[in-house]
Design a protein around this motif. Structure first.
Motif, mmCIF file in Angstrom:
data_model
loop_
_atom_site.group_PDB
_atom_site.id
_atom_site.type_symbol
_atom_site.label_atom_id
_atom_site.label_comp_id
_atom_site.label_asym_id
_atom_site.label_seq_id
_atom_site.Cartn_x
_atom_site.Cartn_y
_atom_site.Cartn_z
ATOM 1 N N LEU A 29 0.830 -1.202 0.000
ATOM 2 C CA LEU A 29 0.000 0.000 0.000
ATOM 3 C C LEU A 29 0.864 1.251 0.000
ATOM 4 O O LEU A 29 1.899 1.304 0.655
ATOM 5 C CB LEU A 29 -0.923 0.007 1.214
ATOM 6 C CG LEU A 29 -2.003 -1.075 1.228
ATOM 7 C CD1 LEU A 29 -2.668 -1.154 2.590
ATOM 8 C CD2 LEU A 29 -3.038 -0.794 0.154
ATOM 9 N N VAL A 30 0.416 2.255 -0.716
ATOM 10 C CA VAL A 30 1.137 3.525 -0.808
ATOM 11 C C VAL A 30 0.820 4.404 0.405
ATOM 12 O O VAL A 30 1.708 5.035 0.967
ATOM 13 C CB VAL A 30 0.764 4.262 -2.117
ATOM 14 C CG1 VAL A 30 1.397 5.643 -2.171
ATOM 15 C CG2 VAL A 30 1.188 3.429 -3.319
ATOM 16 N N ASP A 31 -0.443 4.421 0.801
ATOM 17 C CA ASP A 31 -0.878 5.237 1.931
ATOM 18 C C ASP A 31 -0.329 4.636 3.228
ATOM 19 O O ASP A 31 -0.769 3.573 3.673
ATOM 20 C CB ASP A 31 -2.407 5.287 1.970
ATOM 21 C CG ASP A 31 -2.959 6.185 3.044
ATOM 22 O OD1 ASP A 31 -2.456 6.144 4.190
ATOM 23 O OD2 ASP A 31 -3.908 6.935 2.752
ATOM 24 N N LYS A 32 0.633 5.322 3.824
ATOM 25 C CA LYS A 32 1.352 4.784 4.983
ATOM 26 C C LYS A 32 0.430 4.555 6.188
ATOM 27 O O LYS A 32 0.534 3.538 6.872
ATOM 28 C CB LYS A 32 2.487 5.729 5.368
ATOM 29 C CG LYS A 32 3.430 5.156 6.386
ATOM 30 C CD LYS A 32 4.629 6.054 6.586
ATOM 31 C CE LYS A 32 5.604 5.395 7.547
ATOM 32 N NZ LYS A 32 6.839 6.135 7.667
ATOM 33 N N LYS A 33 -0.494 5.472 6.433
ATOM 34 C CA LYS A 33 -1.408 5.320 7.571
ATOM 35 C C LYS A 33 -2.322 4.117 7.372
ATOM 36 O O LYS A 33 -2.528 3.327 8.287
ATOM 37 C CB LYS A 33 -2.224 6.592 7.766
ATOM 38 C CG LYS A 33 -3.095 6.558 8.992
ATOM 39 C CD LYS A 33 -3.799 7.883 9.228
ATOM 40 C CE LYS A 33 -4.625 7.815 10.500
ATOM 41 N NZ LYS A 33 -5.286 9.084 10.778
ATOM 42 N N LEU A 34 -2.865 3.972 6.165
ATOM 43 C CA LEU A 34 -3.713 2.827 5.851
ATOM 44 C C LEU A 34 -2.921 1.532 5.987
ATOM 45 O O LEU A 34 -3.394 0.564 6.579
ATOM 46 C CB LEU A 34 -4.273 2.957 4.432
ATOM 47 C CG LEU A 34 -5.104 1.795 3.904
ATOM 48 C CD1 LEU A 34 -6.320 1.556 4.776
ATOM 49 C CD2 LEU A 34 -5.518 2.061 2.465
ATOM 50 N N LYS A 35 -1.711 1.527 5.462
ATOM 51 C CA LYS A 35 -0.836 0.353 5.534
ATOM 52 C C LYS A 35 -0.607 -0.058 6.984
ATOM 53 O O LYS A 35 -0.806 -1.215 7.357
ATOM 54 C CB LYS A 35 0.495 0.682 4.861
ATOM 55 C CG LYS A 35 1.558 -0.371 5.018
ATOM 56 C CD LYS A 35 2.844 0.121 4.368
ATOM 57 C CE LYS A 35 4.020 -0.735 4.684
ATOM 58 N NZ LYS A 35 5.240 -0.270 4.042
ATOM 59 N N ASN A 36 -0.203 0.882 7.827
ATOM 60 C CA ASN A 36 0.093 0.579 9.226
ATOM 61 C C ASN A 36 -1.145 0.122 9.983
ATOM 62 O O ASN A 36 -1.079 -0.805 10.788
ATOM 63 C CB ASN A 36 0.722 1.793 9.905
ATOM 64 C CG ASN A 36 2.106 2.083 9.377
ATOM 65 O OD1 ASN A 36 2.776 1.224 8.834
ATOM 66 N ND2 ASN A 36 2.541 3.327 9.523
ATOM 67 N N THR A 37 -2.286 0.746 9.696
ATOM 68 C CA THR A 37 -3.528 0.362 10.367
ATOM 69 C C THR A 37 -3.933 -1.051 9.995
ATOM 70 O O THR A 37 -4.273 -1.861 10.870
ATOM 71 C CB THR A 37 -4.661 1.347 10.011
ATOM 72 O OG1 THR A 37 -4.276 2.661 10.419
ATOM 73 C CG2 THR A 37 -5.965 0.965 10.689
ATOM 74 N N LEU A 38 -3.888 -1.375 8.710
ATOM 75 C CA LEU A 38 -4.263 -2.721 8.279
ATOM 76 C C LEU A 38 -3.319 -3.777 8.845
ATOM 77 O O LEU A 38 -3.759 -4.845 9.270
ATOM 78 C CB LEU A 38 -4.308 -2.813 6.757
ATOM 79 C CG LEU A 38 -5.561 -2.252 6.104
ATOM 80 C CD1 LEU A 38 -5.424 -2.272 4.591
ATOM 81 C CD2 LEU A 38 -6.790 -3.025 6.529
#
Length: 55
Positions: A29-38
């Protein structure tokens, strides 16, 4: 692309044997916040506690 990967993760994460595949997909994932949350969600054993902010 993030939207497609996220949908794939959500569908695949319904089964525990897909956990490593889902984490691997999340790392793309490019979106770092989305990546870390998932990744946090996938790695937790108690999703309810995670959602309630207890973990």
């Amino acid at each position: 692309m993030d939207e497609l990967i996220t949908k794939a993760i959500l569908v695949a994460s319904s089964k525990d044997e897909n956990k490593e595949i889902c984490i691997s997909l999340a790392n793309n994932l490019v979106d770092k916040k989305l990546k870390n949350t998932l990744i946090d969600i996938l790695e937790t054993d108690d999703l309810k506690s995670y959602i309630l902010g207890e973990k």
